[in-house]
Motif scaffolding. Structure first.
Motif, PDB file in Angstrom:
ATOM      1  N   ILE A   6      12.596   9.111 -11.003  1.00  0.00           N
ATOM      2  CA  ILE A   6      13.475   8.044 -10.216  1.00  0.00           C
ATOM      3  C   ILE A   6      14.544   8.748  -9.822  1.00  0.00           C
ATOM      4  O   ILE A   6      15.160   9.696 -10.251  1.00  0.00           O
ATOM      5  CB  ILE A   6      13.785   7.001 -11.476  1.00  0.00           C
ATOM      6  CG1 ILE A   6      12.563   6.351 -11.864  1.00  0.00           C
ATOM      7  CG2 ILE A   6      14.760   6.145 -10.552  1.00  0.00           C
ATOM      8  CD1 ILE A   6      12.968   5.310 -13.084  1.00  0.00           C
ATOM      9  N   THR A   7      14.721   8.411  -8.385  1.00  0.00           N
ATOM     10  CA  THR A   7      15.995   9.036  -7.906  1.00  0.00           C
ATOM     11  C   THR A   7      17.010   7.769  -7.778  1.00  0.00           C
ATOM     12  O   THR A   7      16.772   6.896  -7.070  1.00  0.00           O
ATOM     13  CB  THR A   7      15.828   9.535  -6.534  1.00  0.00           C
ATOM     14  OG1 THR A   7      15.120  10.848  -6.671  1.00  0.00           O
ATOM     15  CG2 THR A   7      17.217  10.114  -5.839  1.00  0.00           C
ATOM     16  N   THR A  60       0.900  -1.231   0.135  1.00  0.00           N
ATOM     17  CA  THR A  60      -0.032   0.047  -0.221  1.00  0.00           C
ATOM     18  C   THR A  60       0.884   1.307   0.002  1.00  0.00           C
ATOM     19  O   THR A  60       0.244   2.433  -0.195  1.00  0.00           O
ATOM     20  CB  THR A  60      -0.784   0.039   1.231  1.00  0.00           C
ATOM     21  OG1 THR A  60       0.123   0.002   2.392  1.00  0.00           O
ATOM     22  CG2 THR A  60      -1.878  -1.192   1.270  1.00  0.00           C
ATOM     23  N   GLN A  61       2.301   1.132   0.303  1.00  0.00           N
ATOM     24  CA  GLN A  61       2.955   2.523   0.293  1.00  0.00           C
ATOM     25  C   GLN A  61       2.976   2.994  -0.986  1.00  0.00           C
ATOM     26  O   GLN A  61       3.140   2.305  -1.940  1.00  0.00           O
ATOM     27  CB  GLN A  61       4.172   1.812   0.703  1.00  0.00           C
ATOM     28  CG  GLN A  61       4.306   1.425   2.315  1.00  0.00           C
ATOM     29  CD  GLN A  61       3.763  -0.001   2.598  1.00  0.00           C
ATOM     30  OE1 GLN A  61       3.845  -0.608   1.608  1.00  0.00           O
ATOM     31  NE2 GLN A  61       3.899  -0.274   3.768  1.00  0.00           N
ATOM     32  N   GLN A  62       3.175   4.409  -1.036  1.00  0.00           N
ATOM     33  CA  GLN A  62       3.183   5.055  -2.110  1.00  0.00           C
ATOM     34  C   GLN A  62       4.885   4.980  -2.934  1.00  0.00           C
ATOM     35  O   GLN A  62       4.849   4.945  -4.285  1.00  0.00           O
ATOM     36  CB  GLN A  62       3.253   6.665  -1.766  1.00  0.00           C
ATOM     37  CG  GLN A  62       3.050   7.453  -3.186  1.00  0.00           C
ATOM     38  CD  GLN A  62       2.842   8.974  -2.769  1.00  0.00           C
ATOM     39  OE1 GLN A  62       2.734   9.397  -1.675  1.00  0.00           O
ATOM     40  NE2 GLN A  62       3.005   9.850  -3.716  1.00  0.00           N
ATOM     41  N   TYR A  63       5.627   4.684  -2.132  1.00  0.00           N
ATOM     42  CA  TYR A  63       7.076   4.719  -2.767  1.00  0.00           C
ATOM     43  C   TYR A  63       7.687   3.414  -2.461  1.00  0.00           C
ATOM     44  O   TYR A  63       7.201   2.788  -1.366  1.00  0.00           O
ATOM     45  CB  TYR A  63       7.883   5.848  -2.162  1.00  0.00           C
ATOM     46  CG  TYR A  63       7.612   7.149  -2.418  1.00  0.00           C
ATOM     47  CD1 TYR A  63       6.713   8.060  -1.543  1.00  0.00           C
ATOM     48  CD2 TYR A  63       7.812   8.115  -3.508  1.00  0.00           C
ATOM     49  CE1 TYR A  63       6.325   9.268  -1.487  1.00  0.00           C
ATOM     50  CE2 TYR A  63       7.203   9.156  -3.624  1.00  0.00           C
ATOM     51  CZ  TYR A  63       6.762   9.842  -2.704  1.00  0.00           C
ATOM     52  OH  TYR A  63       6.456  11.101  -3.066  1.00  0.00           O
ATOM     53  N   VAL A  64       8.886   3.067  -3.257  1.00  0.00           N
ATOM     54  CA  VAL A  64       9.472   1.838  -3.251  1.00  0.00           C
ATOM     55  C   VAL A  64      11.089   2.296  -3.151  1.00  0.00           C
ATOM     56  O   VAL A  64      11.652   3.083  -4.057  1.00  0.00           O
ATOM     57  CB  VAL A  64       9.315   0.887  -4.315  1.00  0.00           C
ATOM     58  CG1 VAL A  64      10.451  -0.295  -3.853  1.00  0.00           C
ATOM     59  CG2 VAL A  64       7.917   0.512  -4.437  1.00  0.00           C
ATOM     60  N   LEU A  65      11.709   1.877  -2.102  1.00  0.00           N
ATOM     61  CA  LEU A  65      13.179   2.139  -2.062  1.00  0.00           C
ATOM     62  C   LEU A  65      13.668   0.689  -2.586  1.00  0.00           C
ATOM     63  O   LEU A  65      13.415  -0.310  -1.567  1.00  0.00           O
ATOM     64  CB  LEU A  65      13.652   2.465  -0.749  1.00  0.00           C
ATOM     65  CG  LEU A  65      15.189   2.719  -0.392  1.00  0.00           C
ATOM     66  CD1 LEU A  65      15.496   4.207  -1.007  1.00  0.00           C
ATOM     67  CD2 LEU A  65      15.704   2.779   1.106  1.00  0.00           C
ATOM     68  N   LYS A 102       3.973   2.771  -8.295  1.00  0.00           N
ATOM     69  CA  LYS A 102       3.389   2.510  -9.532  1.00  0.00           C
ATOM     70  C   LYS A 102       4.399   2.667 -10.666  1.00  0.00           C
ATOM     71  O   LYS A 102       4.169   2.024 -11.696  1.00  0.00           O
ATOM     72  CB  LYS A 102       1.945   3.528  -9.894  1.00  0.00           C
ATOM     73  CG  LYS A 102       2.409   5.135  -9.798  1.00  0.00           C
ATOM     74  CD  LYS A 102       0.812   5.647  -9.872  1.00  0.00           C
ATOM     75  CE  LYS A 102       0.976   7.210 -10.475  1.00  0.00           C
ATOM     76  NZ  LYS A 102       1.265   7.994  -9.285  1.00  0.00           N
ATOM     77  N   VAL A 103       5.337   3.505 -10.452  1.00  0.00           N
ATOM     78  CA  VAL A 103       6.390   3.751 -11.808  1.00  0.00           C
ATOM     79  C   VAL A 103       7.194   2.532 -11.695  1.00  0.00           C
ATOM     80  O   VAL A 103       7.438   2.054 -12.848  1.00  0.00           O
ATOM     81  CB  VAL A 103       7.179   5.057 -11.366  1.00  0.00           C
ATOM     82  CG1 VAL A 103       8.532   5.087 -12.107  1.00  0.00           C
ATOM     83  CG2 VAL A 103       6.320   6.463 -11.123  1.00  0.00           C
ATOM     84  N   LEU A 104       7.528   2.162 -10.645  1.00  0.00           N
ATOM     85  CA  LEU A 104       8.208   0.677 -10.405  1.00  0.00           C
ATOM     86  C   LEU A 104       7.584  -0.498 -11.257  1.00  0.00           C
ATOM     87  O   LEU A 104       7.923  -1.270 -12.017  1.00  0.00           O
ATOM     88  CB  LEU A 104       8.640   0.342  -9.106  1.00  0.00           C
ATOM     89  CG  LEU A 104       9.455  -0.915  -9.022  1.00  0.00           C
ATOM     90  CD1 LEU A 104      10.816  -0.930  -9.676  1.00  0.00           C
ATOM     91  CD2 LEU A 104       9.759  -1.287  -7.459  1.00  0.00           C
TER      92      LEU A 104
END
Lengths: 248, 368
Positions: free
Chosen positions: B145-146, B114-119, B196-198
């Protein structure tokens, strides 16, 4: 011990160990017959009749123990103590109390001297019990610290050193707990240094127990004049010039 | 950082360090006397507040499972989220090799989080980083992307992915294992992007024939995304060769590096072991060394790292070496510039000597 309890058909088995006669008055002493049945129990006797001390390790038949505990709880004059109340009551009622003799290393660390000595006992070339037996681990809470570091100018001999410590000085015949810092030129001998204590550069600690988080300032001398054990209590700071204590 | 979930991709290239990865992936190579490489990235994640972590497992996964177990030692054994194992599922009609397929096969893990970002990171880089600053940078720049990098001197660049950035931090070039003769911006294998980008990236790259996450996911579509570089300026060591492993290990003997990596506020967690303190006997002589609990020292140890349970017998001299768990160096053995893997026994009187820039490696369980 449990096997012995089953074999003797005891109702209570008390672990006992032989102690030096001069120390017997410190302990609960068991007087037993030829088969190991306990016939008398003396709590800290001034003139002990035997040198078999109770180790404070018991195997009880549960139903029996429950009954005695419940009776004892109802007894308003009781001090609710195993040694003073429960065991003597059981003995009086002729409950089958047996002794189980333990023959390994055992040390009660109820005095400063015995606490210090127990630590020192581990520093013998052959320690009195195996600390490294993988089939008999001693569990404890770990410190989450990296391995300890011994600096180029340090010397460590006949000692135990735990994780996270940084040793830059000399450590001999001592027990060093996790997270301890020992500065350059410091000398720690015959001592116990507990977690996160700091021994400053050039300080000298001899036959002492330094408690957690203490700071011994650079150049300070922690040593009694008479060979007794110095205790640096938790949070104290030892000053340099006069060796006087300052409560930190 | 409750809006960020973590992923660790442990399918990594171990071509230059095969002597130590015969039966384990890079991520579980023992390091610094007490840790495995994976501990650093994973600890940084949990210290930054990440509570949902997926581990993309390599084919040789047993040591990973054995080390991380339930995730308890990183506080990831939870009823909700926590640690997830994403095994390397091999299907019969796999046309390609490469790590991208494993991402694709586990898209549902990403979709159900459910998280917005992925590290996203690998398991073979040593550092201690608070990731909040990366998230802030990512949000401030509006990047898709960073990529996190560090400045490395020339001798540490080999085998790494080198990036170039413009003045505002935008990534202008990514080169995989280039030959460089200067200091460079070396990518740390750490990406931050929206979940969602990933997911889109994985789908697009795999469905168009991709097999490698970096090459086919990132590099091929570099122009489609705004990619920014974030510079981490703490201690960083990439472990991808015997040389880099040895150098990074010797770095651990430096107090200022240890102070930076092992702080009380951001601890490095690892699998807990119950070992007694080190026993130094009367002829012990240790200098400039890291010595883990459980060791028994009767000889001389210099400029070395000893892992737990190592026995150094009488008359033994160990120098500039790394001795892993439970090795037994018997009376009068001499060991210099050597890396001993676990359980090695060096019998009485044997001499082993590597060169300072080419250490001798003794593989696990060998008896000499």
């Amino acid at each position: 011990m449990i096997e012995a309890h089953k074999q003797t058909k005891a109702e209570v088995t008390i672990g006992v160990i032989e102690v030096p006669w001069e120390e017997a008055s410190r302990f609960g002493i068991m007087n037993t017959d030829e088969v190991g049945r306990i016939v008398e129990f003396e709590e800290k006797p001034a003139k002990p009749k035997s040198n078999l001390a109770s180790m404070g390790i018991y195997v009880f038949n549960w139903r029996l123990l429950k009954r005695y505990l419940e009776d004892d709880a109802r007894d308003i004059v009781s001090s609710h103590d195993f040694g003073k109340n429960i065991i003597p009551k059981m003995l009086q009622s002729e409950v089958k109390l047996f002794s189980y003799a333990f023959e390994g290393y055992w040390k009660d660390v109820g005095t400063i001297e015995s606490l210090w000595q127990a630590n020192m006992d581990l520093l013998q070339e052959e320690p009195p019990f195996a600390m490294n037996d993988p089939s008999w681990r001693i569990y404890s809470v770990g410190a989450d610290l990296p391995p300890h570091y011994i600096a180029a100018g340090a010397t460590v001999k006949s000692s135990l050193v735990s994780e996270g410590s940084e040793i830059h000085g000399t450590v001999e015949n001592s027990v060093i707990f996790p997270g301890v810092k020992i500065g350059k030129g410091a000398r720690v001998v015959n001592s116990v240094v507990m977690p996160f204590a700091e021994i400053g550069e050039g300080a000298c600690v001899d036959k002492a127990i330094v408690l957690q988080n203490c700071e011994v300032m650079p150049g300070a001398k922690v040593v009694s004049g008479d060979g007794s054990i110095v205790v640096v209590p938790e949070g104290e700071i030892f000053l340099a010039q006069t060796g006087d204590k300052q409560v930190g | 950082m409750k809006t960020v979930m973590g992923m660790m991709n442990l399918q990594e290239n171990d071509a230059l360090i095969k002597e130590m990865t015969a039966r384990r992936p890079l991520a579980t190579i023992p390091f610094a006397g007490r840790y495995r490489l994976i501990d650093f990235g994973l600890s940084s994640m949990v210290n930054s507040g990440i509570e949902n972590v997926g581990i993309l497992l390599p084919a040789k996964s047993r040591s990973v499972l054995d080390h991380l177990r339930s995730g308890k030692d990183w506080d990831l054994a939870r009823r909700h989220d926590g640690l997830f194992y994403l095994p390397d599922i091999k299907a019969d009609n796999d046309a390609y090799d490469g790590d991208l397929k494993n991402f694709y096969r586990h898209l549902d893990f990403l979709q159900h989080s459910t998280q917005q970002y992925v590290l996203l990171m690998g398991g073979q880089v040593i550092y201690n980083m608070a990731f909040e600053k990366v998230l802030r940078f990512h949000q401030n720049t509006g990047a898709d992307i960073t990529m996190v990098y560090s400045l490395q001197p020339e001798e540490n660049v080999a085998g790494g992915t080198v990036i170039e950035t413009s003045e505002n931090g935008m990534v202008t070039d990514i080169a995989k294992q280039p030959v460089v003769y200067e200091d460079a911006k070396v990518f740390m294998g750490i990406y931050l992007m929206e979940r969602k980008v990933l997911i889109d990236l994985i789908k697009r790259a795999y469905e168009r024939g991709g097999s490698d996450f970096l090459i086919d996911g990132i590099m091929r579509f570099q122009d489609k995304y705004s990619i920014y570089g974030f510079c981490h300026d703490g201690y960083v060591a990439h472990i991808n060769s015997v040389g880099s492993y040895y150098r990074a290990s010797m770095d651990m003997l430096q107090p200022h590096i240890r102070q930076e990596l092992f702080t009380a506020e951001q601890r490095v967690y690892t699998k807990t072991k119950d070992e007694p303190p080190v026993q130094y006997k009367k002829n012990a002589a240790a200098k400039n060394s890291l010595i883990a609990n459980g060791c028994v020292i009767e000889g001389s140890v210099e400029n070395s790292i000893l892992f737990r349970g190592v026995k150094i017998g009488k008359g033994v001299k160990v120098k500039n070496s790394i001795i892993m768990q439970k090795c037994d160096l018997q009376q009068d053995a001499l060991v210099e510039n050597v890396i001993c893997d676990k359980n090695v026994v060096i019998t009485q009187g044997k001499w082993l000597k590597g060169a300072s820039n080419y250490p001798l490696i003794v593989e696990k369980d060998v008896v000499i």
